[in-house]
Design an enzyme around this catalytic site. Structure first.
Site, PDB file in Angstrom:
ATOM      1  N   TYR A   1     -27.931  -7.494 -18.796  1.00  0.00           N
ATOM      2  CA  TYR A   1     -28.061  -6.857 -20.109  1.00  0.00           C
ATOM      3  C   TYR A   1     -28.738  -5.503 -19.955  1.00  0.00           C
ATOM      4  O   TYR A   1     -29.635  -5.341 -19.109  1.00  0.00           O
ATOM      5  CB  TYR A   1     -28.936  -7.708 -21.035  1.00  0.00           C
TER       6      TYR A   1
ATOM      7  N   TYR B   1     -24.947 -15.301 -15.763  1.00  0.00           N
ATOM      8  CA  TYR B   1     -26.225 -14.853 -15.204  1.00  0.00           C
ATOM      9  C   TYR B   1     -27.217 -16.017 -15.147  1.00  0.00           C
ATOM     10  O   TYR B   1     -27.117 -16.967 -15.911  1.00  0.00           O
ATOM     11  CB  TYR B   1     -26.800 -13.668 -15.996  1.00  0.00           C
TER      12      TYR B   1
ATOM     13  N   ARG C   1     -26.263 -19.180 -17.243  1.00  0.00           N
ATOM     14  CA  ARG C   1     -25.551 -19.120 -18.522  1.00  0.00           C
ATOM     15  C   ARG C   1     -24.076 -18.836 -18.270  1.00  0.00           C
ATOM     16  O   ARG C   1     -23.747 -17.910 -17.519  1.00  0.00           O
ATOM     17  CB  ARG C   1     -26.089 -17.979 -19.410  1.00  0.00           C
TER      18      ARG C   1
ATOM     19  N   HIS D   1     -22.586 -12.614 -27.751  1.00  0.00           N
ATOM     20  CA  HIS D   1     -23.374 -12.950 -28.935  1.00  0.00           C
ATOM     21  C   HIS D   1     -22.718 -12.338 -30.168  1.00  0.00           C
ATOM     22  O   HIS D   1     -22.289 -11.174 -30.127  1.00  0.00           O
ATOM     23  CB  HIS D   1     -24.792 -12.382 -28.816  1.00  0.00           C
TER      24      HIS D   1
END
Lengths: 261, 190
Positions: A128, A167, A177, A182
């Site tokens: 991210y 990740y 994950r 999202h």
């Protein structure tokens, strides 16, 4: 007060995947069958432990409740480029270019029109653009990973992006994950607000992930997984995924006849 | 035929570059003389502040209108940057991430027609957001309190968790306690 016998401590650090899987199975056995949403008390996702209420939610049945109305968004709130996460920098991001398309509906199947859809995600390497994400995978200078759009008259939305990478995280040992995007959604009423995550079909990490497993009902979990749609793929350009979203909760025009028991 | 809803999932830890926007907490037009500030902490079951939560607020305009107006995230079409609300329209919508100390705030105008702001809380570790209400004591005379079906359904101790504390004439404190003996009342709509 509806106090239950709650464990005073979260599950310990450093559990194996097998141990977490047993906790997932235990939570699933204890869950309300057919529940649409995850129980807020979900021990296998360890950080939920101190962050959920112990008392029951208070039902609001007041037809004059302000929550039955909601915020409005419009052309001033988004720009035409916001839906293209691959076009926010000078260069092209690395990764597999995809489009994600679907419709936002209410429980009665009516399109949710002109409402804000926001997305954010890791880059193709699983990192991210957030300084607290220290996963040693490369940042991509050409990818930030968030986008916005308004739904059209048919409730439709569409984003162009790259497929996010999986990740690791520290819920337990060797926790990963699955790839996900999202989503944040608004309906016609504040009571329809939804924040969720979209997954990809066939991802081998799905059975191991306590976040998607927090949705204890299998049919409900499947509603979080998008469908690969070959007709949405653009020749020599991008792969297409379809994901329709149904907002829960009463909306401004909800009536007894339309509501289910 | 009822459609099965899409399940909720946690907002996670990494929304910080996506959901917050400049001026998200500034719902009142800048310099408006009726502006009030509501602030407080989001606290977990240990009483520790939650630095990775988001609080959204929604409310009627001062004239009681509940339709809201666009423009909370107004953008510059040439640069794409958020340029903030236009200072004229009252959108009714606020969004504040808690800061590193777990604190949130909203600067807004008192709602028309009701004595409360609606709030939704999202956080890492919270798999489904929570709704609560911030009742403003100045708008809550005896008549208003007696006429409010939610407040009337709660005992005094629980009711108190929904009523902000006035700390100066235009400032209110409202902590959101996710868990514990003095846990905030959270709501569901069905």
């Amino acid at each position: 007060m509806t106090a239950r016998d709650l464990p005073a401590h979260p599950l310990p650090d450093g559990l194996s995947q097998q141990e977490i899987d047993s906790e997932v199975a235990r939570a699933q056995a204890a869950a309300e069958p057919g529940a649409h949403h995850p129980p807020r008390d979900y021990p296998p996702y360890r950080s939920s432990h101190f962050r959920h209420p112990h008392r029951s939610l208070i039902p609001v049945r007041d037809p004059e409740a302000v929550e039955l109305s909601g915020p409005a968004f419009g052309v001033t709130d988004v720009t035409a480029l916001d839906r293209d996460l691959t076009a926010q920098h000078a260069g092209e991001p690395l990764g597999e270019r995809i489009t994600v398309t679907g419709r936002v509906l209410d429980r009665a199947g009516r399109p949710v029109r002109g409402q804000l859809v926001e997305v954010w995600q890791a880059n193709a390497s699983g990192r991210y653009a957030h300084q607290l994400d220290q996963h040693p995978a490369p940042l991509d200078p050409n990818f930030t990973g968030f986008g916005r759009c308004l739904t059209d008259d048919d409730g439709g939305y569409s984003f162009t992006t790259v497929k996010p990478g999986a990740y690791p995280w520290r819920n337990h040992t060797n926790a990963w994950r699955p790839a996900h995007i999202h989503f944040s959604l608004f309906g016609t009423s504040f009571s329809q607000r939804l924040v969720t995550q979209m997954y990809f079909p066939g991802d081998p990490l799905l059975p191991y992930d306590p976040v998607i497993r927090s949705v204890t009902d299998q049919a409900a979990r499947e509603r979080l997984v998008s469908t690969y749609d070959h007709d949405l793929s653009v020749p020599e350009w991008s792969l297409g995924y379809r994901w329709d979203i149904v907002l829960d909760g009463p909306c401004a025009t909800w009536t007894e006849e339309e509501g289910d028991a | 035929m009822s459609h099965a809803p899409t399940p909720s999932q946690t907002v996670g830890p990494f929304y910080g570059y996506a959901l917050p926007f400049p001026g998200g907490s500034e719902v009142a037009p800048a310099g408006h003389p009726d502006t009030v500030t509501v602030h407080g902490y989001v606290l977990d079951g240990l009483g520790s502040p939650v630095p990775d939560a988001i609080v959204e607020t929604w409310q009627p305009a001062p004239d009681g209108s509940r339709t809201g107006l666009p423009g909370s995230l107004r953008r510059d079409p040439s640069s794409g940057k958020v340029i903030g609300r236009d200072g004229v329209d009252f959108t009714g919508f606020g969004r504040t991430p808690t800061d590193a100390a777990g604190r949130w705030f909203v600067r807004t105008l008192p709602p028309g027609g009701v004595p409360y702001l609606c709030a939704a809380v999202f956080a890492r570790g919270l798999v489904h957001h929570l709704y609560t209400r911030v009742y403003l004591p100045d708008l809550l005379d005896e008549g208003a309190e007696a006429a409010d079906p939610l407040l009337q359904s709660l005992d005094a101790e629980r009711r108190a968790t929904l009523i902000a504390t006035r700390t100066d004439p235009r400032t209110y404190r409202f902590d959101i306690r996710l868990q514990g003996d003095d846990e905030t009342v959270f709501l569901e709509f069905s």
